[in-house]
Design an enzyme around this catalytic site. Structure first.
Site, PDB file in Angstrom:
ATOM      1  CB  CYS A  85       1.532   2.653   5.802  1.00 31.90           C
ATOM      2  SG  CYS A  85       0.115   3.755   5.724  1.00 31.90           S
TER       3      CYS A  85
ATOM      4  N   GLY B 243       0.835  -1.191   0.000  1.00 36.83           N
ATOM      5  CA  GLY B 243       0.000   0.000   0.000  1.00 36.83           C
ATOM      6  C   GLY B 243       0.868   1.237   0.000  1.00 36.83           C
ATOM      7  CB  CYS B 244       0.293   4.537   1.501  1.00 37.04           C
ATOM      8  SG  CYS B 244       1.165   6.071   1.833  1.00 37.04           S
ATOM      9  CG  PHE B 245       5.956   5.116  -0.610  1.00 35.77           C
ATOM     10  CD1 PHE B 245       5.487   6.316  -0.122  1.00 35.77           C
ATOM     11  CD2 PHE B 245       6.454   5.093  -1.899  1.00 35.77           C
ATOM     12  CE1 PHE B 245       5.503   7.467  -0.884  1.00 35.77           C
ATOM     13  CE2 PHE B 245       6.485   6.242  -2.678  1.00 35.77           C
ATOM     14  CZ  PHE B 245       6.015   7.435  -2.163  1.00 35.77           C
TER      15      PHE B 245
END
Length: 177
Positions: free
Chosen positions: A13, A9-11
């Site tokens: 995170c 997902g979002c890097f």
């Protein structure tokens, strides 16, 4: 030191979680798995490059095993949703392991199969396991994002809960402050 490149997902995170894992030397946000050389964030998030948002994790195998890294990886995102993590939708947010050696590939495939058989998730794991080709570091303003911007709404509502979950599930694997 060894490296593995992970997309969950979002890097922001992923980076925030792995920065806190004992034995990890660095966690660098970037892009991997696409066709465009030297991509920019706007191209990647628009889905134009084929790249995933990833974190390249450099770790000391004497302090943390690849098995432990992959356990943290699988337990800190939903590996059963194709091209999506929460509200982040698109191939750039896919669950992916870009292995750097045949040994890493074998370990990742073995653990993925075991997790699927365990019934840990109702749906099958869709994490792609792909040979590492290239890593392009994200722009400077993406690096160390959560640590520098933790009060921003996205960090408070999306990143912070993942970091909190990591700390609760893996208290013995936390770096000393």
């Amino acid at each position: 030191m060894e490296q593995i490149t992970l997309g969950s997902g979002c890097f922001w995170c992923t980076e925030a979680v792995f920065q806190r894992l004992k034995g990890v030397h660095s966690a660098v946000s970037g892009y991997s798995g696409g066709k465009t050389k030297d991509p920019f964030y706007r191209e990647v998030v628009a889905g134009k490059t084929g790249h995933a948002e990833v974190v390249q994790v450099t770790y000391d195998p004497a302090q943390v095993s690849l098995e432990e890294i992959l356990e943290v990886f699988w337990k800190t995102h939903d590996p059963t949703t194709l091209n999506r993590q929460g509200n982040d939708v698109g191939t750039q947010y896919r669950s992916a392991i870009f292995y750097h050696s045949e040994e890493q590939k074998e370990i990742a495939e073995r653990l993925k199969q075991a997790l699927d058989k365990s019934g840990a998730w109702v749906d099958p794991i869709v994490t792609e396991i792909t040979k590492f080709d290239a890593f392009y570091p994200a722009e400077d303003y993406h690096q160390d994002y959560y640590n520098e911007n933790g009060s921003q709404p996205y960090c408070q509502f999306v990143v912070a809960p993942k970091v909190k979950k990591f700390k609760e599930v893996f208290p013995d694997k936390l770096k000393e402050d």
